[in-house]
Enzyme design. Structure first.
Site, PDB file in Angstrom:
ATOM      1  N   ILE A 199       3.445   7.417  -2.879  1.00  0.00           N
ATOM      2  CA  ILE A 199       3.639   8.862  -2.852  1.00  0.00           C
ATOM      3  C   ILE A 199       2.951   9.446  -4.083  1.00  0.00           C
ATOM      4  CG2 ILE A 199       5.816   8.794  -1.576  1.00  0.00           C
ATOM      5  CD1 ILE A 199       7.260   9.122  -4.275  1.00  0.00           C
ATOM      6  N   GLY A 209      -0.999  15.234 -13.645  1.00  0.00           N
ATOM      7  CA  GLY A 209       0.138  15.187 -14.548  1.00  0.00           C
ATOM      8  C   GLY A 209       1.299  14.376 -14.012  1.00  0.00           C
ATOM      9  N   TYR A 242       3.560   8.380 -11.312  1.00  0.00           N
ATOM     10  CA  TYR A 242       2.539   7.716 -10.494  1.00  0.00           C
ATOM     11  C   TYR A 242       1.655   6.811 -11.355  1.00  0.00           C
ATOM     12  CZ  TYR A 242      -1.372   7.238  -7.201  1.00  0.00           C
ATOM     13  OH  TYR A 242      -2.351   6.744  -6.376  1.00  0.00           O
ATOM     14  N   ASN A 260       0.798  -1.221   0.000  1.00  0.00           N
ATOM     15  CA  ASN A 260       0.000   0.000   0.000  1.00  0.00           C
ATOM     16  C   ASN A 260       0.834   1.277   0.000  1.00  0.00           C
ATOM     17  OD1 ASN A 260      -2.529   1.663   0.670  1.00  0.00           O
ATOM     18  ND2 ASN A 260      -1.233   2.051   2.457  1.00  0.00           N
ATOM     19  N   ALA A 261       2.115   1.196   0.345  1.00  0.00           N
ATOM     20  CA  ALA A 261       2.930   2.411   0.458  1.00  0.00           C
ATOM     21  C   ALA A 261       2.974   3.161  -0.873  1.00  0.00           C
ATOM     22  CB  ALA A 261       4.345   2.048   0.892  1.00  0.00           C
TER      23      ALA A 261
END
Length: 244
Positions: free
Chosen positions: A88, A147, A151, A85-86
């Protein structure tokens, strides 16, 4: 399934569940749901010094649940359920993204998922059972609205990684699935979107509302439980697609 399992198929009693990013809103919700509804022994992994991580562990201990707070997989004993789950996020457009920031996004999501999965997989293969749930994102299918190309690329990579795990580890009794949350009400979301931006996004969401992290957590419990015994290699979208 045994009669006991059929009576309550959505439980993971006495299983060890390792949850990364447990100090965040979604990771914390998964830990609470697993402990309260699933009866699991929950191990919480996050960055050292994250106060929310330690507060959650103390809360679960106070409620009488066994919470094993460890950061190194080798110290946990056999892991039955791994929740990758970690994560950023950033709101920098791709054309302004430095290469080191691109690499950081891929490292956290892809390398982190690989490394933790790699550490638990041999024990799962030896025991002939195991469950891997990876937190992807609707951005894997639709792109990141901010943008943040690293990710969305990494989240899509997690889905391909999961399908490969499902194909190759299924004969060993190991299942692997992804969850693709939509617009979840988390501090991370609010850090990259102001109220005006969120308002525009919600107009594209069928339910016109933010998703409670516990809705993601209950999906994770379903995927980790015997009730989804033949569900593997799948990505479950939660919250509906962001309509264009």
């Amino acid at each position: 399934m045994s009669p006991d399992t059929l009576a309550n198929p959505y439980t993971i009693v006495d299983q060890v569940a390792l949850i990364t990013g447990a100090g965040g809103a979604i990771g914390g919700a998964v830990a609470r749901v697993f402990a309260r509804s699933g009866g699991a022994k929950v191990a919480l992994a996050d960055l050292a010094g994250n106060p929310r991580h330690h507060e959650l562990a103390e809360q679960l201990r106070a409620e009488g649940f066994e919470a094993l707070v460890e950061r190194v997989v080798t110290e946990l004993g056999p892991v039955d359920v791994l929740v990758n789950n970690a994560g950023i996020a950033d709101n920098t457009p791709f054309w302004e993204t430095a290469f080191e920031d691109w690499r950081r996004g891929l490292t956290v999501h892809l390398d982190g998922t690989y490394l933790l999965t790699r550490h638990v997989i041999e024990s799962m293969r030896e025991r002939g059972s195991g469950n891997i749930v990876t937190m992807s994102s609707i951005a894997a299918q639709q792109g990141a609205l901010t943008g943040d190309a690293a990710y969305s690329a990494a989240k899509a990579g997690q889905q391909g990684f999961t399908k490969t795990l499902a194909q190759t580890l299924g004969p060993s009794g190991i299942r692997a699935n992804c969850i693709a949350p939509g617009v979840v009400d988390t501090p991370l979301l609010h850090s990259v979107h102001d109220e005006e931006s969120l308002g525009r996004i919600l107009q594209r969401v069928p339910m016109r509302s933010l998703i409670d992290p516990e809705n993601i957590a209950t999906t994770a419990l379903y995927l980790a439980s015997p009730g989804s015994a033949h569900v593997t290699g799948q990505t479950i979208d939660v919250g509906g697609m962001v309509m264009r």
